[in-house]
Write a protein that holds these residues in place. Structure first.
Motif, PDB file in Angstrom:
ATOM      1  N   ASN A 104      -0.063   2.580  -8.544  1.00 40.84           N
ATOM      2  CA  ASN A 104       0.083   2.217  -7.116  1.00 40.84           C
ATOM      3  C   ASN A 104      -1.416   2.974  -6.442  1.00 40.84           C
ATOM      4  O   ASN A 104      -2.122   3.867  -7.180  1.00 40.84           O
ATOM      5  CB  ASN A 104       1.057   2.691  -6.414  1.00 40.84           C
ATOM      6  N   GLY A 105      -1.545   2.680  -5.204  1.00 39.97           N
ATOM      7  CA  GLY A 105      -2.881   3.191  -4.400  1.00 39.97           C
ATOM      8  C   GLY A 105      -2.707   4.462  -4.397  1.00 39.97           C
ATOM      9  O   GLY A 105      -3.917   5.285  -4.143  1.00 39.97           O
ATOM     10  N   LYS A 106      -1.661   5.237  -4.013  1.00 33.89           N
ATOM     11  CA  LYS A 106      -1.507   6.675  -3.727  1.00 33.89           C
ATOM     12  C   LYS A 106      -2.067   7.492  -4.883  1.00 33.89           C
ATOM     13  O   LYS A 106      -2.809   8.358  -4.734  1.00 33.89           O
ATOM     14  CB  LYS A 106      -0.061   6.822  -3.392  1.00 33.89           C
ATOM     15  N   LEU A 107      -1.638   7.107  -6.184  1.00 35.78           N
ATOM     16  CA  LEU A 107      -1.992   7.639  -7.688  1.00 35.78           C
ATOM     17  C   LEU A 107      -3.652   7.411  -7.557  1.00 35.78           C
ATOM     18  O   LEU A 107      -4.332   8.402  -7.950  1.00 35.78           O
ATOM     19  CB  LEU A 107      -1.318   7.010  -8.428  1.00 35.78           C
ATOM     20  N   ALA A 108      -3.976   6.297  -7.148  1.00 37.76           N
ATOM     21  CA  ALA A 108      -5.494   5.832  -7.304  1.00 37.76           C
ATOM     22  C   ALA A 108      -6.268   6.690  -6.468  1.00 37.76           C
ATOM     23  O   ALA A 108      -7.502   7.222  -6.833  1.00 37.76           O
ATOM     24  CB  ALA A 108      -5.770   4.535  -6.931  1.00 37.76           C
ATOM     25  N   ILE A 109      -6.014   7.368  -5.086  1.00 35.61           N
ATOM     26  CA  ILE A 109      -6.571   7.972  -4.331  1.00 35.61           C
ATOM     27  C   ILE A 109      -6.648   9.362  -4.785  1.00 35.61           C
ATOM     28  O   ILE A 109      -7.624  10.054  -4.649  1.00 35.61           O
ATOM     29  CB  ILE A 109      -6.030   7.930  -2.964  1.00 35.61           C
ATOM     30  N   ASP A 110      -5.441   9.703  -5.156  1.00 37.84           N
ATOM     31  CA  ASP A 110      -5.219  11.104  -5.936  1.00 37.84           C
ATOM     32  C   ASP A 110      -6.341  11.210  -6.969  1.00 37.84           C
ATOM     33  O   ASP A 110      -7.183  12.410  -7.159  1.00 37.84           O
ATOM     34  CB  ASP A 110      -3.885  11.392  -6.544  1.00 37.84           C
ATOM     35  N   TYR A 111      -6.517  10.458  -7.749  1.00 32.86           N
ATOM     36  CA  TYR A 111      -7.494  10.326  -8.852  1.00 32.86           C
ATOM     37  C   TYR A 111      -8.985  10.259  -8.392  1.00 32.86           C
ATOM     38  O   TYR A 111      -9.637  11.018  -8.948  1.00 32.86           O
ATOM     39  CB  TYR A 111      -7.194   9.099  -9.814  1.00 32.86           C
ATOM     40  N   ILE A 112      -9.428   9.398  -7.331  1.00 39.06           N
ATOM     41  CA  ILE A 112     -10.765   9.284  -7.220  1.00 39.06           C
ATOM     42  C   ILE A 112     -11.234  10.474  -6.428  1.00 39.06           C
ATOM     43  O   ILE A 112     -12.370  10.767  -6.343  1.00 39.06           O
ATOM     44  CB  ILE A 112     -11.075   8.101  -6.355  1.00 39.06           C
ATOM     45  N   LEU A 162     -10.722  -1.649  -9.673  1.00 40.80           N
ATOM     46  CA  LEU A 162      -9.899  -3.098  -9.776  1.00 40.80           C
ATOM     47  C   LEU A 162      -8.370  -2.733  -9.422  1.00 40.80           C
ATOM     48  O   LEU A 162      -7.745  -2.300 -10.208  1.00 40.80           O
ATOM     49  CB  LEU A 162     -10.281  -3.682 -10.874  1.00 40.80           C
ATOM     50  N   CYS A 163      -7.859  -3.477  -8.321  1.00 45.94           N
ATOM     51  CA  CYS A 163      -6.477  -3.183  -7.951  1.00 45.94           C
ATOM     52  C   CYS A 163      -5.688  -4.234  -7.488  1.00 45.94           C
ATOM     53  O   CYS A 163      -6.455  -5.260  -6.802  1.00 45.94           O
ATOM     54  CB  CYS A 163      -6.211  -1.996  -6.868  1.00 45.94           C
ATOM     55  N   ASP A 164      -4.775  -4.554  -7.617  1.00 41.34           N
ATOM     56  CA  ASP A 164      -3.435  -5.573  -6.934  1.00 41.34           C
ATOM     57  C   ASP A 164      -3.477  -5.328  -5.678  1.00 41.34           C
ATOM     58  O   ASP A 164      -3.477  -4.126  -5.156  1.00 41.34           O
ATOM     59  CB  ASP A 164      -2.211  -5.421  -7.849  1.00 41.34           C
ATOM     60  N   ILE A 165      -3.021  -6.268  -4.925  1.00 41.37           N
ATOM     61  CA  ILE A 165      -2.913  -5.972  -3.589  1.00 41.37           C
ATOM     62  C   ILE A 165      -1.461  -5.583  -3.018  1.00 41.37           C
ATOM     63  O   ILE A 165      -1.194  -4.949  -2.242  1.00 41.37           O
ATOM     64  CB  ILE A 165      -3.049  -7.342  -2.715  1.00 41.37           C
ATOM     65  N   ARG A 166      -0.498  -6.374  -3.576  1.00 40.01           N
ATOM     66  CA  ARG A 166       1.003  -6.004  -3.423  1.00 40.01           C
ATOM     67  C   ARG A 166       1.305  -4.927  -4.538  1.00 40.01           C
ATOM     68  O   ARG A 166       1.799  -5.352  -5.837  1.00 40.01           O
ATOM     69  CB  ARG A 166       1.903  -7.384  -3.708  1.00 40.01           C
ATOM     70  N   MET A 167       1.518  -3.804  -3.964  1.00 45.00           N
ATOM     71  CA  MET A 167       2.189  -2.772  -4.976  1.00 45.00           C
ATOM     72  C   MET A 167       2.936  -1.711  -4.137  1.00 45.00           C
ATOM     73  O   MET A 167       3.010  -1.632  -3.044  1.00 45.00           O
ATOM     74  CB  MET A 167       0.816  -1.641  -5.312  1.00 45.00           C
ATOM     75  N   PRO A 168       3.923  -0.997  -4.766  1.00 45.68           N
ATOM     76  CA  PRO A 168       4.818  -0.214  -3.856  1.00 45.68           C
ATOM     77  C   PRO A 168       3.998   1.174  -3.762  1.00 45.68           C
ATOM     78  O   PRO A 168       2.866   1.352  -4.173  1.00 45.68           O
ATOM     79  CB  PRO A 168       5.961   0.212  -5.061  1.00 45.68           C
ATOM     80  N   VAL A 169       4.675   2.009  -2.854  1.00 44.08           N
ATOM     81  CA  VAL A 169       4.238   3.242  -2.305  1.00 44.08           C
ATOM     82  C   VAL A 169       2.762   3.231  -1.476  1.00 44.08           C
ATOM     83  O   VAL A 169       2.882   3.471  -0.112  1.00 44.08           O
ATOM     84  CB  VAL A 169       3.904   4.193  -3.408  1.00 44.08           C
ATOM     85  N   LEU A 170       2.107   2.674  -2.008  1.00 43.06           N
ATOM     86  CA  LEU A 170       0.670   2.368  -1.102  1.00 43.06           C
ATOM     87  C   LEU A 170       0.064   1.198  -1.693  1.00 43.06           C
ATOM     88  O   LEU A 170      -0.589   1.165  -3.046  1.00 43.06           O
ATOM     89  CB  LEU A 170      -0.239   3.572  -1.176  1.00 43.06           C
ATOM     90  N   ASP A 171      -0.029   0.062  -0.982  1.00 41.07           N
ATOM     91  CA  ASP A 171      -0.587  -1.309  -1.428  1.00 41.07           C
ATOM     92  C   ASP A 171      -2.429  -1.360  -1.255  1.00 41.07           C
ATOM     93  O   ASP A 171      -2.792  -0.308  -1.068  1.00 41.07           O
ATOM     94  CB  ASP A 171       0.175  -2.411  -0.689  1.00 41.07           C
ATOM     95  N   GLY A 172      -2.801  -2.094  -2.114  1.00 41.78           N
ATOM     96  CA  GLY A 172      -4.327  -2.524  -1.900  1.00 41.78           C
ATOM     97  C   GLY A 172      -4.838  -2.515  -0.814  1.00 41.78           C
ATOM     98  O   GLY A 172      -6.020  -1.873  -0.613  1.00 41.78           O
ATOM     99  N   ILE A 173      -4.180  -3.173   0.355  1.00 42.74           N
ATOM    100  CA  ILE A 173      -4.903  -3.065   1.523  1.00 42.74           C
ATOM    101  C   ILE A 173      -4.992  -1.905   2.218  1.00 42.74           C
ATOM    102  O   ILE A 173      -6.124  -1.352   2.568  1.00 42.74           O
ATOM    103  CB  ILE A 173      -3.993  -4.013   2.441  1.00 42.74           C
ATOM    104  N   ALA A 174      -4.082  -1.072   2.117  1.00 44.51           N
ATOM    105  CA  ALA A 174      -4.088   0.664   2.640  1.00 44.51           C
ATOM    106  C   ALA A 174      -4.967   1.453   1.869  1.00 44.51           C
ATOM    107  O   ALA A 174      -5.538   2.070   2.318  1.00 44.51           O
ATOM    108  CB  ALA A 174      -2.656   1.020   2.612  1.00 44.51           C
ATOM    109  N   PHE A 175      -5.139   1.190   0.503  1.00 43.65           N
ATOM    110  CA  PHE A 175      -5.851   1.756  -0.242  1.00 43.65           C
ATOM    111  C   PHE A 175      -7.423   1.520   0.127  1.00 43.65           C
ATOM    112  O   PHE A 175      -8.233   2.528   0.274  1.00 43.65           O
ATOM    113  CB  PHE A 175      -5.849   1.228  -1.887  1.00 43.65           C
ATOM    114  N   ALA A 176      -7.700   0.122   0.156  1.00 48.10           N
ATOM    115  CA  ALA A 176      -8.884  -0.290   0.728  1.00 48.10           C
ATOM    116  C   ALA A 176      -9.421   0.430   2.121  1.00 48.10           C
ATOM    117  O   ALA A 176     -10.479   0.649   2.339  1.00 48.10           O
ATOM    118  CB  ALA A 176      -9.343  -1.664   0.687  1.00 48.10           C
TER     119      ALA A 176
END
Length: 246
Positions: free
Chosen positions: A36-44, A53-67
């Motif tokens: 999910n996007g939250k884990l991606a933010i923590d990582y980067i 490269l990320c999906d748009i529809r994800m739980p916790v934090l989706d691709g739109i919110a991540f972008a």
């Protein structure tokens, strides 16, 4: 070699994308696959990543919110959406967050090749431009002293991405430059600085170990204790009791 993160809530899909495509031939190294996007933010925020490269529809934090997070915080990481046909309108809305591209599911190697070949060429150009100011002055570059000062002044929140943003350089280029000039990776240097700071804080008996961990940038005290023991050779409690010294 550029660094890529794959983010999708479907494990089979993200693992498949990482394994089935010849990323090395495209000039990329898959650093991690997250759900999910939250884990991606923590990582980067703690690792240099050039593309996500990320999906748009994800739980916790989706691709739109991540972008949006990447856009709002002006992080240099590029975002590519991997979306289903039903997500097309969402992908269009994400243009405002300067998403680099989007790939429709199910994808093919040719689509991956076309998109990421273009991204690699873009990153190459950015790094060439970043190289120019230091071409004749690399040995006395002000970049390293700046990084050291920035780490010292922002020990709890510093990350390579944040410094890269301040210097208008890509994280990958900055990581390479740091290692070449310091003979140590940025991550290794940051850990040493954090542990040195922790040793100073532990000399004050008023600070609890979890408070020292937070002041050093560790949200999880267990991770702090583990890193401290691996680096210093004893636990924070043992160090405080004087059994070992830094």
């Amino acid at each position: 070699m550029y660094h890529i993160l794959i983010v999708d809530d479907e494990k089979k899909l993200r693992d498949g994308i990482a394994a089935l495509y010849d990323w090395n031939n495209l000039g990329f190294q898959v650093d991690a696959c997250l759900e999910n996007g939250k884990l991606a933010i923590d990582y980067i925020l703690h690792h240099p990543v050039d593309v996500v490269l990320c999906d748009i529809r994800m739980p916790v934090l989706d691709g739109i919110a991540f972008a949006k997070y990447i856009y709002d915080h002006k992080l240099p990481t590029k975002v590519v959406f991997l979306s289903g046909y039903s997500d097309f309108e969402l992908a269009q809305k994400a243009i405002r967050y300067q998403v680099t591209d989007y790939i429709l599911k199910p994808t093919t190697y040719m689509e991956i090749f076309t998109v990421f070949n273009k991204i690699r060429e873009s990153l190459d150009r950015e790094n060439q431009q970043a190289d120019r100011p230091d071409t004749h002055n690399e040995s006395t570059s002000p970049v390293i002293p700046y990084i050291k000062r920035y780490v010292s002044e922002n020990i709890a929140t510093v990350s390579l991405n944040r410094i890269a943003l301040e210097l208008n350089l890509t994280p990958n280029y900055l990581s390479k430059l740091f290692r070449e000039q310091m003979n140590i990776t940025f991550t290794e240097y940051l850990i040493l600085e954090k542990m040195d700071y922790a040793c100073k804080l532990l000399q004050n008996a008023n600070f609890k170990v979890y408070e020292v961990a937070l002041m050093c940038g560790y949200d999880n005290p267990k991770n702090f204790v583990k890193t401290f023991r691996q680096t210093i050779g004893c636990t924070p409690q043992e160090y405080r009791k004087g059994k070992m010294k830094c």
